[in-house]
Structures are given as structure tokens and as C-alpha cells.
Design an enzyme around this catalytic site. Structure first.
Site, PDB file in Angstrom:
ATOM      1  N   LEU A 127      34.606 -11.672  27.410  1.00 21.54           N
ATOM      2  CA  LEU A 127      33.991 -12.380  28.543  1.00 21.54           C
ATOM      3  C   LEU A 127      33.769 -13.839  28.180  1.00 21.54           C
ATOM      4  CD1 LEU A 127      31.162 -11.068  30.839  1.00 21.54           C
ATOM      5  CD2 LEU A 127      31.211 -13.443  30.110  1.00 21.54           C
ATOM      6  N   HIS A 231      25.294 -14.698  18.362  1.00 20.79           N
ATOM      7  CA  HIS A 231      25.408 -16.153  18.468  1.00 20.79           C
ATOM      8  C   HIS A 231      24.424 -16.632  19.536  1.00 20.79           C
ATOM      9  CE1 HIS A 231      27.260 -20.034  19.521  1.00 20.79           C
ATOM     10  NE2 HIS A 231      27.829 -19.998  18.328  1.00 20.79           N
TER      11      HIS A 231
END
Length: 338
Positions: A127, A231
Site C-alpha cells: 500500500l 516506520h
């Protein structure tokens, strides 16, 4: 401005390549390599072309399209059954407890064990939303459209589903986890290993990765701190996964240590809550904001739109109906926007 999700086509290659260059590394499913992206599109075309049959190792690539300009501004992927062509490796976080009677002390050590426990599961991944479109819930549209696709083609997917989140990447594009563990055995930096994996697959992991458990106490502090952390740009994605019912069950990525989230496919919130309805009318100005999907395989489309329940079916807002190319009497799958 209206957007829709649709199946990727060959003409989307340049858009995908330009977006891949914006990922910043560690994004294995969207490598900035035309050959690898072309191979993904070819694999996706084959999956869309197969009409029926059992679960196989397939890939579906979807894109987010601006209906007015025809520009592709995002993408996502669905893997039907990982680990069939190549082993699907993860690190499983475990604990070893040992006791010394002479010292009267108990020691508990965290360990990382190379595992293929998740083989056979389906995967949602790849994505990416263009930085210029990160508003208005388009990331939510990309993410949840995958679950509607799965529900519409349930026989093509496994009973367990996973999502790998990108781990911590430093300002130089390196991975503290890789540098503190795997990099010592491979003789290459994270960027090179990540690119090689994206293009050639990760059989080299099976060839060179140590098979014995790794005591985390032996890793650098920065490597230990990265284990299981997403992240910073992936924190919102992690929250969306948690809202859908995914959970972190102590599996992490072997490259960057990012968390792997898992769920039972039929318990994913969007899959469980979505319902099928007949379109009774088009043109409402108000109603409940929903994610609406229609079409099988390569004709799949999804978009946001206002939906109102009625005695004979639902009424769908005209802009949504236009984006989906649906008419009165058609059947759609829809779920409330969260």
C-alpha cells in the site's frame, strides 16, 4: 474530486514506477525497478484472468485512480497464499527461561527464531499513497478496498491473513535491525539486500541466514530497539490494521524488524460487516458515508459515497455511482466508513 479503486493495467507501469521512487526504501512490494514492476503486473493479469478454482499463489495489484484526470495516485496489493513458490520467512520472538540452583537466580532471554509459521496465509501489502493525496481518507479507501475484494472472491483466499509493516529506517536509508543482525552474515548493506529481495526473491535468505535462534541481548542497542516497531510513516497503517482486528503476535520482518500483523480472514472488520444490496436508486445528496464496491476480478471497482437504506434496496450518490459505473438494479457490496 472523485477517486476509485480498480485493477492495475499495463498503462499504469509508469505511474507505479514514479511512486516506487518515492517510497524511501524498505518497501519490498513496490521496488523502483521497471522489470520487477512489469513482472508484478503480468502476475496480476494472470490472477485476474483466472475465473475460478482453489487457492493458489497469486497476486492482485489494485490502483487508486483520479476519475477526472485518470491519474494513478496510489496502489495496493493482495497475495492469495504466501510461501508457496518460495519460503515465507519471519522472525518469531520467543523467550528462554533458565534457572541456576547454585546462584538461586532465574534468567529469561528473548530470542529470535527463523520461522515459516505464516506460510499459506493471504497477505495484504504494497500500500502506497502519493504524498500529494494524503488527505481525505484515501489511504483508508486503499486499505479497506482490499478486504471488500477478498470478500467478493472469498474462495481465492486463505483463512488467515497477514500484513507486514515497514520497520525503522534511519535518515541514511539504512536499517538498524539489518545492520545489527542479518547484515553481518550477508556482506551487503540494507539497501542492496532490500533491492535484491524485491527483484529476485529471498531464497538467498534460506541459503545464508543462520538457522539457530539469535539471543537479542547479543544485538546492538539500536537493533534491539527496532524489533517490532513500525516506520514512523506506518503508524497510521498499524492503527488501521488494529481497527480491522489485526494483532501483533510476535512475528517480525527478517530485513528491518518491522511488525507482522495477523488476523482470521472472516473476522476482519470490513469483511465481517460488509453487506450486499441492490441499488434501488441513484442521486441522493445525503446519507451514510460508505465504501462501495462492485464488479468481479478485473472489473472490480471501489469508491467512497453516500448510501441510504430503503425498502427495496439502497440509494447511492450519483458521483459514487458514476465512479463505479453502476446503474439501478445492480448489486453492490458496501460497508460504513469508519
Amino acid at each position: 474530486m472523485s477517486f476509485r479503486i480498480r485493477a492495475a493495467v499495463d498503462d499504469d507501469l509508469q505511474h507505479l514506477y514514479e511512486m516506487a521512487k518515492l517510497t524511501g526504501g524498505g518497501f519490498t512490494n513496490l521496488p523502483p525497478d521497471r522489470r520487477a514492476l512489469t513482472a508484478k503486473l503480468e502476475r496480476s493479469h494472470a490472477a485476474f484472468a483466472r475465473i475460478d478454482g482453489p487457492v493458489q499463489d497469486e497476486l492482485f495489484v489494485l490502483v487508486l485512480e483520479n476519475v477526472a484526470t485518470k491519474e494513478v495516485r496510489g496502489t495496493c496489493q493482495i497475495f492469495t497464499q504466501v510461501g508457496q513458490s518460495y519460503p515465507f520467512y519471519s522472525y518469531r520472538i520467543g523467550q528462554l527461561t533458565q534457572h541456576s540452583r547454585e546462584l538461586n537466580r532465574t534468567f529469561r532471554a528473548d530470542m529470535l527464531s527463523l520461522a515459516t509459521d505464516l506460510e499459506g496465509a493471504s497477505e495484504v501489502g504494497g500500500l502506497f499513497l502519493h504524498p500529494g493525496e494524503r488527505a481525505g481518507g484515501l489511504g483508508l479507501l486503499l486499505a479497506r478496498s482490499r478486504y471488500l475484494f477478498i470478500k467478493m472472491h472469498r474462495a481465492r483466499f486463505a483463512d488467515r491473513i497477514l500484513a507486514e509493516l515497514r520497520g525503522v529506517i534511519d535518515e541514511a536509508g539504512g536499517s538498524p535491525f539489518w545492520d545489527g543482525l542479518a547484515g553481518r552474515f550477508f556482506g551487503m548493506n540494507f539497501q542492496d539486500a532490500d533491492q535484491f529481495n524485491a527483484i529476485n526473491g529471498h531464497q538467498f535468505i534460506a541459503d545464508l541466514m543462520p538457522k539457530h535462534p539469535i539471543y537479542t541481548a547479543m544485538l546492538t542497542e539500536s537493533a534491539r530497539a527496532a524489533i517490532g516497531l513500525p516506520h514512523p510513516s506506518g503508524r497510521a497503517a498499524m492503527r488501521m490494521l488494529e481497527n480491522e482486528g489485526f494483532a501483533f503476535e510476535n512475528y517480525v520482518d527478517i530485513f528491518d524488524g518491522g511488525p507482522t500483523m495477523t488476523a482470521r480472514t472472516d473476522r476482519v472488520r470490513t469483511i465481517a460487516d460488509a453487506r450486499e444490496s441492490r441499488v434501488a436508486a441513484i442521486g441522493c445528496d445525503a446519507g451514510t458515508q460508505a465504501l462501495v464496491a462492485t464488479g468481479e476480478l478485473a472489473r472490480f471497482r471501489a469508491a467512497f459515497g453516500d448510501v441510504r437504506d430503503g425498502e427495496n434496496g439502497i440509494t447511492v450518490a450519483k458521483d459514487c455511482a458514476d465512479a463505479l459505473e453502476i446503474a439501478e438494479g445492480d448489486t453492490v457490496l458496501h460497508v460504513d466508513r469508519i
